[in-house]
Design an enzyme around this catalytic site. Structure first.
Site, mmCIF file in Angstrom:
data_model
loop_
_atom_site.group_PDB
_atom_site.id
_atom_site.type_symbol
_atom_site.label_atom_id
_atom_site.label_comp_id
_atom_site.label_asym_id
_atom_site.label_seq_id
_atom_site.Cartn_x
_atom_site.Cartn_y
_atom_site.Cartn_z
ATOM 1 C CG ASP A 8 -55.191 14.276 -47.983
ATOM 2 O OD1 ASP A 8 -56.209 13.532 -48.176
ATOM 3 O OD2 ASP A 8 -54.233 13.422 -47.330
ATOM 4 C CG LEU A 9 -59.788 13.739 -43.303
ATOM 5 C CD1 LEU A 9 -59.907 14.776 -42.557
ATOM 6 C CD2 LEU A 9 -61.187 12.772 -43.542
ATOM 7 C CG ASP A 10 -58.041 9.425 -44.526
ATOM 8 O OD1 ASP A 10 -58.456 9.492 -43.374
ATOM 9 O OD2 ASP A 10 -58.805 9.271 -45.417
ATOM 10 C CB THR A 16 -57.564 7.603 -40.607
ATOM 11 O OG1 THR A 16 -57.156 8.425 -41.700
ATOM 12 C CG2 THR A 16 -58.711 8.292 -39.787
ATOM 13 C CE LYS A 44 -49.236 7.080 -44.511
ATOM 14 N NZ LYS A 44 -47.768 7.699 -44.371
ATOM 15 N N GLY A 45 -53.533 7.328 -49.615
ATOM 16 C CA GLY A 45 -54.239 8.144 -50.870
ATOM 17 C C GLY A 45 -54.760 7.714 -51.834
ATOM 18 C CB VAL A 46 -54.514 4.052 -52.704
ATOM 19 C CG1 VAL A 46 -55.263 3.037 -53.929
ATOM 20 C CG2 VAL A 46 -53.157 4.166 -53.099
ATOM 21 N NE ARG A 48 -64.497 2.634 -48.975
ATOM 22 C CZ ARG A 48 -65.591 3.091 -48.652
ATOM 23 N NH1 ARG A 48 -66.825 2.303 -48.932
ATOM 24 N NH2 ARG A 48 -65.990 4.268 -48.128
ATOM 25 C CB SER A 113 -60.647 13.789 -48.409
ATOM 26 O OG SER A 113 -60.613 12.342 -48.114
ATOM 27 C CB ALA A 114 -59.386 9.638 -51.969
ATOM 28 C CB SER A 115 -61.856 9.496 -47.198
ATOM 29 O OG SER A 115 -63.070 8.857 -46.434
ATOM 30 C CE LYS A 116 -67.516 6.079 -52.995
ATOM 31 N NZ LYS A 116 -66.534 5.539 -53.617
ATOM 32 C CG ASN A 117 -65.806 6.358 -44.676
ATOM 33 O OD1 ASN A 117 -67.026 6.227 -44.531
ATOM 34 N ND2 ASN A 117 -65.075 5.746 -45.100
ATOM 35 C CE LYS A 144 -56.522 13.328 -52.964
ATOM 36 N NZ LYS A 144 -56.520 13.577 -51.560
ATOM 37 C CD GLU A 168 -52.901 14.262 -50.729
ATOM 38 O OE1 GLU A 168 -52.006 13.645 -50.076
ATOM 39 O OE2 GLU A 168 -53.948 14.596 -51.066
ATOM 40 C CG ASP A 169 -50.847 11.605 -46.047
ATOM 41 O OD1 ASP A 169 -51.739 12.089 -46.811
ATOM 42 O OD2 ASP A 169 -50.656 10.554 -45.446
HETATM 43 C C1 BG6 Z 1 -57.628 7.963 -48.473
HETATM 44 C C2 BG6 Z 1 -56.863 7.238 -47.593
HETATM 45 O O1 BG6 Z 1 -57.641 9.395 -47.809
HETATM 46 O O2 BG6 Z 1 -58.888 7.735 -48.667
HETATM 47 C C3 BG6 Z 1 -56.916 5.994 -48.134
HETATM 48 O O3 BG6 Z 1 -55.346 7.854 -47.457
HETATM 49 C C4 BG6 Z 1 -58.371 5.279 -48.382
HETATM 50 O O4 BG6 Z 1 -56.030 4.881 -47.147
HETATM 51 C C5 BG6 Z 1 -58.988 6.327 -49.327
HETATM 52 O O5 BG6 Z 1 -58.396 4.165 -48.931
HETATM 53 C C6 BG6 Z 1 -60.664 5.905 -49.167
HETATM 54 O O6 BG6 Z 1 -61.369 6.114 -48.154
HETATM 55 P P1 BG6 Z 1 -62.731 5.604 -47.426
HETATM 56 O O7 BG6 Z 1 -62.849 6.041 -46.403
HETATM 57 O O8 BG6 Z 1 -63.710 6.138 -48.544
HETATM 58 O O9 BG6 Z 1 -62.489 3.937 -47.750
HETATM 59 MG MG MG Z 2 -53.761 11.444 -47.099
#
Ligand code: BG6
Ligand code: MG
Length: 217
Positions: A8-10, A16, A44-46, A48, A113-117, A144, A168-169
Site C-alpha cells: 500500500d502507499l499512503d 500522507t 485511512k484507506g477509504v 476519495r 493503492s486506492a489513491s489516484k495520485n 478496499k 497495509e496500514d
Molecule cells: C488512500 C488513502 O490510500 O487513498 C485515503 O489512505 C485516500 O486517505 C485514498 O482518500 C484516495 O486517495 P486520492 O489520492 O485518490 O484522493
Molecule cells: Mg494506507
C-alpha cells in the site's frame, strides 16, 4: 521462485495522512462541518468518493451531484499542493532499504493503492523504479476491503494470490488482503490491525531475515 510483495502507499511508504487531514479539514470547515484527527483515522484507506460521503454524513449535510464532484476536485487540488512539495525525505524509515533488499533477492514488487495520485507521489519520492507493477485508484472500480486492487496486482505480476504478501496500514486494506487469500502484514497498532497475520509499528521493526523467510514459497 519466490512470493511477490504488494505495498500500500499512503501510511506504509509515506505518511500522507497528515496532508489528507489538512485538505479534508479545510474543505469540511468551509462547509461548516467540524473535522478532527479521530475522523481522519476513519478515512485511512477509504476512497476519495467514500471519504467525502462520510464527511457530509457526519455534518448532516447533503449536496447536489454536481457540487459533490466540485468538492472532491477542490479537496484534491488542495491535497496536491502538499504532494508537489514532497521529496525523498518523506519516505518512511527503512522503506527504501527494504525495497532494495527485495530487489537484490529478485522478489517481485507491486504497489496496490486506492489513491489516484499514487504514480505522482512515487515519482516525487523517486521510488517508481522499484515497482514492477503499479495498481492504483485509476485502475480499479471496487474499493478496499474488496480485494480487487491486490488481485489485479497479483495477476499483473503473474503470481498466484496465495503467493503474495501485502503491507497495509488500514483495516480495510488488511481485510482486502485477507479477502484475496494473501498474507497480510499490518503496519501500525496491533489492537487496530488485529486481523493481520503479523503486525509491526514500522519497517524498522522488521528484520531482513523475516522478510526473506516470508518470501519463501
Ligand atoms: C488512500 C488513502 O490510500 O487513498 C485515503 O489512505 C485516500 O486517505 C485514498 O482518500 C484516495 O486517495 P486520492 O489520492 O485518490 O484522493
Ligand atoms: Mg494506507
Amino acid at each position: 521462485k519466490t512470493k511477490a510483495f504488494i505495498f500500500d502507499l499512503d501510511g506504509v511508504i509515506v505518511d500522507t495522512a497528515k496532508f489528507h487531514f489538512q485538505a479534508w479539514k479545510r474543505l469540511a470547515n468551509g462547509l461548516g462541518i467540524d473535522f478532527d484527527h479521530e475522523q481522519n483515522e476513519q478515512l485511512k484507506g477509504v476512497s476519495r468518493v467514500n471519504s467525502l460521503k462520510k464527511i457530509l454524513e457526519w455534518g448532516n449535510t447533503s449536496v447536489s451531484e454536481e457540487e459533490f464532484i466540485q468538492l472532491m476536485d477542490k479537496k484534491n487540488q488542495d491535497y496536491l499542493t502538499y504532494v508537489d512539495a514532497m521529496d525523498e525525505s518523506e519516505i518512511l524509515p527503512q522503506v527504501k532499504e527494504k525495497l532494495q533488499l527485495l530487489k537484490d533477492n529478485n522478489i517481485p514488487i507491486a504497489l496496490g493503492s486506492a489513491s489516484k495520485n499514487a504514480r505522482r507521489i512515487l515519482d516525487k519520492i523517486n521510488l517508481t523504479p522499484f515497482f514492477d507493477e503499479i495498481v492504483d485508484g485509476t485502475n480499479v472500480t471496487k474499493a478496499k476491503p474488496d480485494p480487487e486492487v491486490f488481485l489485479v496486482g497479483a495477476e499483473k505480476l503473474g503470481v498466484k494470490p496465495k503467493d503474495c504478501v501485502v503491507f497495509e496500514d488500514s483495516i480495510a486494506g488488511i481485510q482486502a488482503a485477507n479477502n484475496a487469500q494473501m498474507t497480510s502484514i499490518g503496519i501500525g497498532e496491533q489492537n487496530v490491525l488485529h486481523e493481520a497475520k503479523h503486525t509491526f509499528h514500522d519497517f524498522t521493526e522488521i528484520s531482513d531475515e523475516f522478510l526473506i523467510k516470508l518470501a519463501r514459497i
